[in-house]
Design a protein around this motif. Structure first.
Motif, mmCIF file in Angstrom:
data_model
loop_
_atom_site.group_PDB
_atom_site.id
_atom_site.type_symbol
_atom_site.label_atom_id
_atom_site.label_comp_id
_atom_site.label_asym_id
_atom_site.label_seq_id
_atom_site.Cartn_x
_atom_site.Cartn_y
_atom_site.Cartn_z
ATOM 1 N N GLN A 10 -7.261 -2.835 11.259
ATOM 2 C CA GLN A 10 -7.665 -1.477 11.530
ATOM 3 C C GLN A 10 -6.999 -0.518 10.557
ATOM 4 O O GLN A 10 -7.669 0.337 10.151
ATOM 5 C CB GLN A 10 -6.985 -1.071 12.919
ATOM 6 C CG GLN A 10 -7.892 -1.668 14.061
ATOM 7 C CD GLN A 10 -7.013 -1.549 15.208
ATOM 8 O OE1 GLN A 10 -5.925 -0.938 15.366
ATOM 9 N NE2 GLN A 10 -7.542 -1.806 16.441
ATOM 10 N N SER A 11 -5.876 -0.645 9.953
ATOM 11 C CA SER A 11 -5.190 0.203 8.899
ATOM 12 C C SER A 11 -6.028 -0.163 7.712
ATOM 13 O O SER A 11 -6.308 1.109 6.914
ATOM 14 C CB SER A 11 -3.721 -0.213 8.480
ATOM 15 O OG SER A 11 -3.703 -1.426 8.149
ATOM 16 N N ARG A 13 -9.201 -0.560 7.592
ATOM 17 C CA ARG A 13 -10.615 0.266 7.637
ATOM 18 C C ARG A 13 -10.146 1.651 7.483
ATOM 19 O O ARG A 13 -11.000 2.296 6.971
ATOM 20 C CB ARG A 13 -11.105 -0.077 9.066
ATOM 21 C CG ARG A 13 -11.856 -1.473 9.172
ATOM 22 C CD ARG A 13 -12.023 -1.780 10.645
ATOM 23 N NE ARG A 13 -12.942 -0.658 11.320
ATOM 24 C CZ ARG A 13 -14.411 -1.165 11.299
ATOM 25 N NH1 ARG A 13 -14.862 -2.284 11.093
ATOM 26 N NH2 ARG A 13 -15.093 0.123 11.925
ATOM 27 N N LYS A 14 -9.313 2.296 8.228
ATOM 28 C CA LYS A 14 -8.751 3.568 7.945
ATOM 29 C C LYS A 14 -8.619 3.983 6.627
ATOM 30 O O LYS A 14 -9.006 5.213 6.236
ATOM 31 C CB LYS A 14 -7.596 4.054 8.848
ATOM 32 C CG LYS A 14 -7.759 3.959 10.325
ATOM 33 C CD LYS A 14 -6.485 4.304 11.017
ATOM 34 C CE LYS A 14 -7.020 4.203 12.657
ATOM 35 N NZ LYS A 14 -5.846 4.344 13.444
ATOM 36 N N THR A 15 -7.953 3.172 5.889
ATOM 37 C CA THR A 15 -7.561 3.541 4.385
ATOM 38 C C THR A 15 -9.154 3.514 3.843
ATOM 39 O O THR A 15 -9.256 4.427 2.881
ATOM 40 C CB THR A 15 -6.770 2.408 3.775
ATOM 41 O OG1 THR A 15 -5.668 2.350 4.497
ATOM 42 C CG2 THR A 15 -6.239 2.752 2.238
ATOM 43 N N HIS A 17 -11.855 4.286 4.918
ATOM 44 C CA HIS A 17 -12.764 5.296 5.352
ATOM 45 C C HIS A 17 -12.261 6.621 4.574
ATOM 46 O O HIS A 17 -12.924 7.525 4.530
ATOM 47 C CB HIS A 17 -12.688 5.402 7.004
ATOM 48 C CG HIS A 17 -13.465 6.378 7.469
ATOM 49 N ND1 HIS A 17 -14.810 6.105 7.408
ATOM 50 C CD2 HIS A 17 -13.317 7.551 8.401
ATOM 51 C CE1 HIS A 17 -15.624 7.282 8.085
ATOM 52 N NE2 HIS A 17 -14.604 7.819 8.767
ATOM 53 N N LYS A 18 -10.902 6.815 4.732
ATOM 54 C CA LYS A 18 -10.286 7.941 4.142
ATOM 55 C C LYS A 18 -10.717 7.925 2.434
ATOM 56 O O LYS A 18 -10.977 9.135 1.963
ATOM 57 C CB LYS A 18 -8.864 7.980 4.105
ATOM 58 C CG LYS A 18 -8.165 8.310 5.656
ATOM 59 C CD LYS A 18 -6.692 8.378 5.468
ATOM 60 C CE LYS A 18 -6.120 8.806 4.506
ATOM 61 N NZ LYS A 18 -4.526 8.774 4.745
ATOM 62 N N LYS A 21 -14.466 9.072 2.452
ATOM 63 C CA LYS A 21 -14.702 10.560 2.685
ATOM 64 C C LYS A 21 -14.395 11.559 1.791
ATOM 65 O O LYS A 21 -14.904 12.532 1.661
ATOM 66 C CB LYS A 21 -13.878 10.750 4.009
ATOM 67 C CG LYS A 21 -14.674 10.269 5.375
ATOM 68 C CD LYS A 21 -13.726 10.718 6.395
ATOM 69 C CE LYS A 21 -14.108 11.929 7.101
ATOM 70 N NZ LYS A 21 -13.744 12.276 8.327
ATOM 71 N N VAL A 98 -16.979 3.009 7.705
ATOM 72 C CA VAL A 98 -15.857 2.040 7.175
ATOM 73 C C VAL A 98 -16.232 0.395 6.549
ATOM 74 O O VAL A 98 -15.273 -0.216 6.626
ATOM 75 C CB VAL A 98 -14.864 1.835 8.428
ATOM 76 C CG1 VAL A 98 -14.589 3.210 8.854
ATOM 77 C CG2 VAL A 98 -15.903 1.360 9.531
#
Length: 119
Positions: A10-11, A13-15, A17-18, A21, A98
């Protein structure tokens, strides 16, 4: 151990995605080609973020048959590019969300490029 792996995934994927973006925000004057991938289908849409409007959308919801997922994703890219050309859209910013640039996401991007979109 399993919980730690899920948290790491999850972390990551978040990284990712950021990072994506931030890259798209730098190209804010262009339209955005956004991709959504589920386990069974793939969808894409071209969005004008300034107006908050979806201009063109395509998906492989109806074209499921005996085709492989990557083949149907490529056909979605071609279909999206054809509809975009009819609305005189030529350049977009590719927003893969992501998802990694592999498999169906890559096939969709290649199909859109073959159809004439530039990104």
């Amino acid at each position: 151990m399993v919980r730690y792996r899920n948290m790491k995934r999850q972390s990551t994927r978040k990284t990712r995605h950021k990072r994506i973006k931030a890259a798209i925000k730098n190209n804010s004057n262009r339209l955005r080609l956004s991709v959504f991938r589920s386990n069974r289908y793939v969808f894409a849409q071209i969005i004008d973020d300034a107006k908050g409007v979806t201009l063109v959308s395509a998906g492989d919801l109806k074209s499921k048959g005996k085709t492989k997922k990557t083949e149907s994703a490529k056909s979605v890219g071609l279909e999206l590019a054809k509809m975009a050309k009819s609305k005189k859209i030529e350049t977009v910013a590719f927003d893969r969300g992501v998802y990694k640039y592999q498999g169906r996401v890559r096939a969709l991007a290649e199909g859109a490029r073959e159809g004439g979109l530039k990104f």
